[in-house]
Design an enzyme around this catalytic site. Structure first.
Site, short mmCIF file in Angstrom:
data_model
loop_
_atom_site.label_atom_id
_atom_site.label_comp_id
_atom_site.label_asym_id
_atom_site.label_seq_id
_atom_site.Cartn_x
_atom_site.Cartn_y
_atom_site.Cartn_z
CB THR B 156 -0.96 -0.02 1.21
OG1 THR B 156 -0.23 -0.26 2.41
CG2 THR B 156 -2.00 -1.10 1.04
CE LYS B 182 0.59 -3.58 2.87
NZ LYS B 182 -0.26 -2.84 3.91
CB THR B 193 -2.69 -4.10 7.11
OG1 THR B 193 -3.87 -3.58 7.69
CG2 THR B 193 -2.80 -5.60 6.99
CB SER B 408 -10.69 12.73 6.01
OG SER B 408 -11.49 13.47 6.90
#
Lengths: 408, 408
Positions: B156, B182, B193, B408
């Site tokens: 990511t 990852k 993650t 955001s």
């Protein structure tokens, strides 16, 4: 003291004198600075004391001294040194505390165990006994200091003085509770230390004062976090002179005990909030409330997990309604939680309900709430009746600058 | 993928093909980006699988799917989606995972439970089934991809591709172990993650593969931390095709089992270190070793307390030999520790010994050590034989920028 006052600072309130309490300050010059750094508070005979100290397994000798003296329940003096924490200094650190207590006991005419000592500042350097003794000589003959002077003298890198006041009525007598505190400033190369002191003219039996302070502590000092780190020196002491003339409080069966507990909890909560408001680099004051947990303790642990999450704290610094990070922090707390019963709100706006994003929720009030200085995060677990609130601040570049951007 | 590669990055190694394993990649366009984001790995019949997943109480449906399938011990395919974690999406998230498994099972001719699925990325948005199905149509007919292509496709915001290789000899047969992973990149507005995959041609009975993976996990993935936060989607899976032709490993009594365990632990440790090396904002790779604890578990918890302390992490970012913060982190861990037995070193230099600063220690080698990229902190508790090492990175302005400096 930092050059820049926290944007979350509060003005120092008007604090009343507490009969039986007299403060003074002096320059011991524990560091190469030109400010008062030794605070002395004298108490009339008959003053009760209670205290709570760090849970650290590596406490300072001051903490060990206070722990040993607290069960006796009597206090005649408090000495607070700023600029040197005296922690991790072996027998020489212990000797410094003993020398301070002995000198004050001689001057006052009391037992050394009636003298309470705290220190905050650099770690690993024994408190210089000569400076402490010269400072005590000066402070024992100094004029009375104001509460704000005392609050300023216990500071290290705090950016504003912190004080609070409440009152309670016990059997028709009004008693006052005054508190000062220093918090989460950092003094290179040491960690932050929280030192808080409560003074009241109420008459309270020492063991019951301890019971009430323990209770107040749960909802105040134990419910705040800046970065999850715990000082070796954290100490809160409560002194009750009894000069208000109320019937001595001995248990919750006594008239006015509930009112006093309420006032003490309120005072401690005010003081605790001031520490968060001076959190290193803080730009937002954050209240995290967890409800619907299997117990209050479980709610408290989940709230702390959220409050200590760097990802939650940076999201709020970025004014980002990142509820996914709140889910993450609930999930990692190790407490009972069920994803599909979990609901989350920012301010008054539900953003996730029963395990799903609330589709098409109105983002405008959430964005407006996050732009403010006082942020509320609410989590409903849907499992039981357990409830807790924890207060923290956001994690910003300011925190990194204060703690990393210098070289030893 | 970030514009700036971590200063701690390592080049992608040359990885051998693993007989019985074939990877492919495609564009599912889970986000509005022009890169491959769907990884597909096919396994020959007879492939064993084991796995470890997040301890979060709020796991993603992918994690629940893998947990349900793992006890069966068989794998024919792995699908990894990047750009959408599918976490906290209720029944629609579950439906997406089921649709992927059903489609792959139909194409391969296997059970849905033979298909393992992971997703990483934005939280709270159900994985779009139409994009997943179109991506699967493409990937099922795509040419074979290199390990580095697969490692790049599961990323990511990782800043470099991560892979590792080890070998072991089992009864005269050389087996290969290849891993890709990852890590701790952040994908707005979601948490990091860790997804790791190990592939080997060794023949290993599934339950024993699980035993060995659990063991390897303790010293590798469970011994790293970037910020103490735990993703809802963390997953490590190990696939063993058995094509090397060794006698099937069933227990540590079998010849070569110790060698395989050693190779697997080595591989997992390499992969775990690569995740730390891509920690958000990392500028230093830090190994924290605690010795002399009452048990290995106690040493591990104390090492994690140090590794997760924002004050320790910022001190190392500031190249400051701030051992007082290490004392603080030991003290707050809640594990047995005695201040006056505690010794601390940075690199090879003792800075505190048995509760006291080492007077006049040579600061030059400490300063030189802290200026480097690989930092060692050693703590000796003097209580017992317990020992653990934990790896982490420092806490810098980069972490704040990545996690707070967007709206955001």
């Amino acid at each position: 003291m930092s050059d820049q006052t926290s944007p979350l600072a509060r003005p120092f309130p008007a604090l009343p004198a507490i009969p039986g309490v007299r403060a003074a300050v002096a320059r011991a010059r524990y560091k190469n600075w030109d400010r008062c750094d030794l605070t002395y508070v004298a108490f009339d005979e008959g003053t009760a004391v209670a205290g709570v100290t760090t849970k650290s397994k590596c406490p300072s000798p001051e903490v060990e001294w206070c722990r040993a003296a607290l069960p006796l329940g009597r206090a005649r003096a408090l000495v607070v040194n700023a600029g040197n924490s005296n922690a991790f200094t072996g027998h020489r650190g212990r000797a410094a505390v003993e020398a301070i207590a002995a000198k004050v006991a001689g001057a006052v005419g009391c037992q050394p165990s009636d003298v309470f000592v705290s220190s905050t500042g650099v770690i690993g350097v024994p408190l210089p006994i000569d400076k402490a003794e010269a400072g005590l000589d000066a402070v024992l003959t100094a004029p009375e200091a104001s509460w704000e002077d005392a609050a300023a003298t216990i500071m290290t890198t705090d950016t504003f003085t912190k004080g609070a006041v409440t009152r309670a009525v016990i059997g028709g007598k009004t008693v006052s509770l005054v508190g000062i505190i220093k918090g989460s400033g950092m003094i290179a190369p040491d960690m932050a230390t929280m030192l808080g002191y409560v003074f009241t003219d109420a008459a309270v039996e020492p063991a019951f004062l301890q019971t009430m302070l323990d209770s107040a502590n749960v909802a105040s000092f134990s419910s705040i976090t800046v970065d999850g780190d715990t000082s070796t020196s954290d100490t809160v002491l409560a002194f009750a002179t009894g000069k208000a003339g109320n019937e001595v409080l001995r248990s919750f069966d006594d008239a006015g005990a509930d009112a006093f507990q309420s006032a003490l909890t309120d005072l401690c909560t005010q003081l605790a909030h001031l520490v968060v408001r001076d959190g290193e680099g803080a730009s937002k004051f954050i209240a995290i409330t967890v409800e619907g947990a299997v117990s209050n303790e479980s709610a408290h642990r989940i709230a702390l997990s959220i409050a200590n999450s760097p990802l939650v704290k940076t999201a709020i610094a970025g004014e980002d309604a990142n509820w996914g990070r709140v889910v993450m922090a609930v999930g990692k707390a190790g407490e009972p939680a069920e994803r599909d019963k979990l609901s989350i709100r920012f301010g008054a706006t539900q953003v996730a309900r029963e395990g799903l994003a609330v589709e098409g929720y109105d983002e405008a009030p959430v964005a407006a709430h996050l732009k403010g200085q006082d942020i509320e995060v609410g989590v409903e677990l849907g499992l039981g009746e357990g409830r807790a609130t924890v207060w923290t601040c956001d994690l910003t570049h300011g925190y990194i600058s204060i703690n990393a951007d210098y070289r030893s």
